[in-house]
Design an enzyme around this catalytic site. Structure first.
Site, PDB file in Angstrom:
ATOM      1  CE1 TYR A  95       4.151   0.960 -55.401  1.00 36.20           C
ATOM      2  CE2 TYR A  95       2.112   0.255 -55.356  1.00 36.20           C
ATOM      3  CZ  TYR A  95       3.496   0.933 -55.953  1.00 36.20           C
ATOM      4  OH  TYR A  95       3.251  -0.404 -57.378  1.00 36.20           O
TER       5      TYR A  95
ATOM      6  CE  LYS B 240      18.548   3.239 -63.019  1.00 38.86           C
ATOM      7  NZ  LYS B 240      18.222   2.670 -64.664  1.00 38.86           N
TER       8      LYS B 240
ATOM      9  CG  ASP C  84      17.493   0.390 -66.569  1.00 35.96           C
ATOM     10  OD1 ASP C  84      17.862  -0.026 -66.044  1.00 35.96           O
ATOM     11  OD2 ASP C  84      18.469   1.481 -67.281  1.00 35.96           O
TER      12      ASP C  84
ATOM     13  CG  ASP D 109       1.313  -6.336 -63.090  1.00 35.01           C
ATOM     14  OD1 ASP D 109       0.808  -6.419 -62.874  1.00 35.01           O
ATOM     15  OD2 ASP D 109       0.619  -5.169 -64.322  1.00 35.01           O
TER      16      ASP D 109
HETATM   17  C1  IPM Z   1      -0.448  -5.061 -57.334  1.00 38.56           C
HETATM   18  C2  IPM Z   1      -1.471  -4.179 -58.146  1.00 38.56           C
HETATM   19  C3  IPM Z   1      -1.890  -2.616 -56.724  1.00 38.56           C
HETATM   20  C4  IPM Z   1       0.055  -2.739 -56.698  1.00 38.56           C
HETATM   21  C5  IPM Z   1      -2.945  -1.423 -57.037  1.00 38.56           C
HETATM   22  C6  IPM Z   1      -3.585  -2.381 -57.496  1.00 38.56           C
HETATM   23  C7  IPM Z   1      -2.406  -0.390 -56.315  1.00 38.56           C
HETATM   24  O1  IPM Z   1      -1.474  -2.861 -59.250  1.00 38.56           O
HETATM   25  O2  IPM Z   1      -1.231  -5.973 -56.934  1.00 38.56           O
HETATM   26  O3  IPM Z   1       0.196  -5.629 -58.159  1.00 38.56           O
HETATM   27  O4  IPM Z   1       0.138  -2.127 -57.010  1.00 38.56           O
HETATM   28  O5  IPM Z   1       0.583  -3.176 -55.285  1.00 38.56           O
HETATM   29 MG    MG Z   2       0.617  -4.253 -60.231  1.00 38.75          MG
END
Ligand code: IPM
Ligand code: MG
Length: 365
Positions: free
Chosen positions: A144, A194, A227, A255
């Protein structure tokens, strides 16, 4: 009298709706202990763009700098979707605020109450007692924040590059957070990487092995490729207790954890920084994991629990008010157990609105 000084950044769509009731709950929970709230609201995300021309206005950063913690809502949505990618609220506010305050440790509790196992897409028999785990995600390093470029090659082709970069020291400090978490829980950490492909993961795994052996030999450390971890999360999430992983893997895995735990409306998070506030506790940003839910914004039906639970995490980590944090967490659980449910967790049964949900929680404090 103790006064808690924090910044309130409600953001967009359902952000302000759930923030407003979370503040009510916070007030109701702290008042009996003689604690005063001293918070300043500021714009962020789309609200920042609309009001001050910038997703993360300088005035907002200043408000945060003067505070001991940040209570964050949710940002982004269709209104700003056509802006260039680098100006979109999420990228132009969330990433810079994380970097600015060195919020390197993102804790996402994956919690599914036994009473809510129906909310999970997993079969109830796989999670008879619900789910209780935590994902510790590195938040200011990796792909990132590594160098990025787009270039035209000699043959006219176009090439884009994002570099994944990690220092040993960055891995060690996130391990510290995972170790502290694990000590307060079952004493087990699963480090996700990984290492069969990525050099950063080779360093990650080696560092995790050596660091835990040296500094917390009582912790049971295991390693898993990302994975496989994604697959195991969908198969048997309760094999995990504390997961520690790098930025992008943590984004994805958390997520997935969110959805196996049912509604994102229940998921809180804490992003802790390197800096200490005046209580000698981590400066942190506390936000629900669920997003702005534009489809239900303005209807007063959004689930406020994730925002309320995020406020509880703020009390715990940045203000050291463990008892009150626990009281809030128990009240949320009790309200849900007593059948008070917003639409996202009501399974077709009658549901209540944001304010009623908060009122039910306040009653149970
Ligand atoms: C999160 C979100 C953010 C991330 C995005 C919106 C930049 O998905 O906080 O998980 O990827 O960190
Ligand atoms: Mg996210």
């Amino acid at each position: 009298m103790k006064t808690l000084k924090f910044a309130v950044l409600p953001g967009d769509y359902i952000g302000p709706e759930v923030m407003s009731v979370a503040l009510d709950v916070l007030k109701a929970a702290t008042e009996p202990a003689g604690i005063k709230l001293d918070y300043t609201e500021a714009h962020v995300g789309g609200a920042g763009i609309d009001n001050e021309g910038k997703a993360l206005p300088d005035s907002t950063i200043k408000v945060c700098e003067e505070a001991d913690a940040i209570l964050f809502g949710s940002i982004g949505g269709p209104k700003w979707e056509n802006l260039p990618p680098a100006e979109q609220p999420e990228r132009a506010a969330l990433l810079p605020i994380r970097k600015h305050f060195n919020l390197f440790a993102n804790l996402r509790p994956g919690l599914l109450y036994q009473e809510l196992t129906d909310a999970s897409p997993l079969k109830a028999e796989r999670i008879p007692e619900g789910i209780d785990m935590v994902c510790v995600r590195e938040l200011t390093g990796g792909i990132y924040f590594g160098p990025k470029r787009t270039e035209t090659l000699e043959d006219g082709d176009i090439q884009a590059t994002d570099e994944m970069v990690y220092k040993k020291s960055e891995i060690e400090r996130i391990l510290d957070v995972a170790i502290a978490s694990a000590k307060a829980r079952s004493g087990k950490i699963c480090s996700v990487d990984k290492a069969n492909v990525l050099t950063t993961s080779v360093l990650w795994r080696k560092t995790a092995t050596e660091y835990v052996a040296k500094h917390a030999p009582e912790i049971e450390l295991s390693h898993m490729y990302v994975d496989n971890a994604a697959m195991q999360m969908a198969r048997d999430p309760n094999q995990f207790d504390v997961i520690v992983t790098e930025n992008m893997f943590g984004d994805i895995i958390s997520d997935e954890m969110g959805i196996v735990c049912g509604s994102l409306g229940m998921l809180s998070s804490a992003s802790l920084g390197t800096g200490k506030n005046k209580y000698d506790l981590p400066f942190g940003l506390y936000e629900p994991s669920g997003g702005t839910a534009p489809d239900i914004a303005g209807k007063g039906i959004a689930n406020p629990c994730a925002q309320i639970l995020s406020a509880a995490l703020m009390l715990r980590y940045s203000f050291g008010e463990n008892e009150i944090a626990e009281k809030i967490e128990k009240a949320v659980k009790q309200a849900v157990m007593d059948g008070f449910r917003t639409g996202d967790i009501s399974f077709g049964k009658p549901s209540i609105g944001t304010k009623e949900m908060a009122a039910a929680i306040i009653e149970r404090l």
